[in-house]
Motif scaffolding. Structure first.
Motif, PDB file in Angstrom:
ATOM      1  N   ASP A  63      53.365 -46.911 -19.989  1.00  0.00           N
ATOM      2  CA  ASP A  63      52.660 -47.560 -18.893  1.00  0.00           C
ATOM      3  C   ASP A  63      52.267 -48.952 -19.364  1.00  0.00           C
ATOM      4  N   ALA A  64      52.780 -49.973 -18.686  1.00  0.00           N
ATOM      5  CA  ALA A  64      52.535 -51.350 -19.123  1.00  0.00           C
ATOM      6  C   ALA A  64      51.578 -52.083 -18.198  1.00  0.00           C
ATOM      7  N   PRO A 103      56.609 -45.580 -14.857  1.00  0.00           N
ATOM      8  CA  PRO A 103      56.239 -45.229 -13.477  1.00  0.00           C
ATOM      9  C   PRO A 103      55.805 -46.434 -12.642  1.00  0.00           C
ATOM     10  N   SER A 104      55.018 -47.318 -13.246  1.00  0.00           N
ATOM     11  CA  SER A 104      54.612 -48.546 -12.567  1.00  0.00           C
ATOM     12  C   SER A 104      55.281 -49.710 -13.289  1.00  0.00           C
ATOM     13  N   TYR A 105      56.358 -50.225 -12.708  1.00  0.00           N
ATOM     14  CA  TYR A 105      57.218 -51.192 -13.402  1.00  0.00           C
ATOM     15  C   TYR A 105      56.537 -52.555 -13.471  1.00  0.00           C
ATOM     16  N   LEU A 160      66.884 -45.816 -16.478  1.00  0.00           N
ATOM     17  CA  LEU A 160      65.500 -46.210 -16.223  1.00  0.00           C
ATOM     18  C   LEU A 160      64.994 -45.425 -15.030  1.00  0.00           C
ATOM     19  N   LEU A 161      63.773 -44.908 -15.166  1.00  0.00           N
ATOM     20  CA  LEU A 161      63.132 -44.147 -14.099  1.00  0.00           C
ATOM     21  C   LEU A 161      61.816 -44.818 -13.765  1.00  0.00           C
ATOM     22  N   THR A 162      61.613 -45.138 -12.488  1.00  0.00           N
ATOM     23  CA  THR A 162      60.367 -45.770 -12.069  1.00  0.00           C
ATOM     24  C   THR A 162      59.993 -45.245 -10.691  1.00  0.00           C
TER      25      THR A 162
END
Length: 299
Positions: A63-64, A95-97, A128-130
């Protein structure tokens, strides 16, 4: 899940750890293992994967949201370490790109969302999964196979269970027009929307409006709340026009209590949000819906 499959999958999390990672692990019956991280006095970071990854399917979760620059570089280190460790496959879960709001680069500016996807691919990530990109078309420009999960399967059933007759879905921004139309069709309710314009020095103003809100319970839909400026602006206008209650409905929720205070001051009474990032605890006015089943299925 089959024991043979579980034995080949590793779920490794970076310092951008959220409760969502633990919920995904529970869904898949996998241990959630954090990286070994050392930060030196000059700010450099040393990253070590916690286990051997050779011939494993490695899921790297990060998570960035709070510290995007350091968190994303740390993720690149994780990907490279997994590649050097001869992982069979590498799935990146963000999850939150981060940087997703920069979907329209200005002249002489890097297209940062696709830039980071290109770096992931170059270092050896396979997928990539978002969740709910700010601009859905972005993923088509990414140099890595990308699966963008929609929260529709989680949010629509919940809204169906709580919305009273005569409630209104309302898009907080032009980017939400298609979503509120689709959700309103699925829920059998009316909808509206506002369009905003960002003026000089980042100030926002409303330039278009659709929908009758007098006496209505309004569910104000947006994909993310960062500073809360858009939600606060639209909520204030909804209350001015006679909305009796405004509930914000957002995918990527509030990470700072000060942001909640801002949108509450604008007229928001409650919020429904997902757990894609580390969100603040707000008490009884808050409902958190987990996307962990959706991500677990995608893995």
């Amino acid at each position: 899940m089959d024991d043979g499959v579980v034995g080949k999958i590793l779920l490794i999390v970076g310092s951008g750890y959220t409760p969502l990672a633990e919920r995904i692990g529970q869904q898949l019956q996998l241990a959630v293992t954090p990286i070994h991280l050392t930060q030196f006095p000059n700010g450099e970071r040393w990253v070590q994967l916690p286990v051997e990854v050779e011939d494993k399917d490695v899921c790297l979760f990060q998570d960035a949201t709070r510290d995007p620059n350091d968190s994303l570089f740390e993720l690149l280190q994780m990907v490279d370490a997994a590649k050097q460790g001869k992982a069979r496959s590498i799935l990146v879960i963000c999850p939150s790109y981060a940087y997703a709001r920069q979907e329209h680069p200005l002249p002489r500016c890097a297209p940062t969302p696709s830039l980071f996807a290109r770096l992931l691919s170059t270092l050896g990530a396979d997928r990539l999964l978002t969740v709910d990109l700010h601009a859905p078309h972005q993923s088509h420009q990414f140099a890595i196979p990308t699966q963008v999960i929609s929260v529709d399967e989680v949010f629509i059933p919940y809204l169906r269970s709580v919305m009273e007759p005569g409630s209104l879905l309302f898009g907080a921004d032009g980017s939400m027009d298609e979503r509120v139309k689709a959700w309103a069709h699925a829920l059998g309710c009316t909808y509206g929307w506002a369009h905003k314009q960002r003026a000089m020095q980042g100030r926002l103003r409303l330039v278009d409006w659709y929908g009758e809100v007098q006496g209505q319970s309004v569910y104000l839909v947006d994909d993310r709340v960062d500073t809360g400026g858009t939600i606060a602006l639209v909520a204030a206008r909804l209350k001015q026009l006679g909305a009796k209650k405004v509930t914000a409905v957002v995918t990527h929720g509030i990470t700072d209590v000060a942001v909640w205070e801002r949108i509450q001051g604008g007229g928001v009474d409650a919020i429904i949000e997902s757990d894609t990032r580390s969100i603040s605890a707000l008490g009884e006015c808050q409902t958190v819906l987990s996307v962990s089943p959706l991500i677990a299925d995608a893995i």
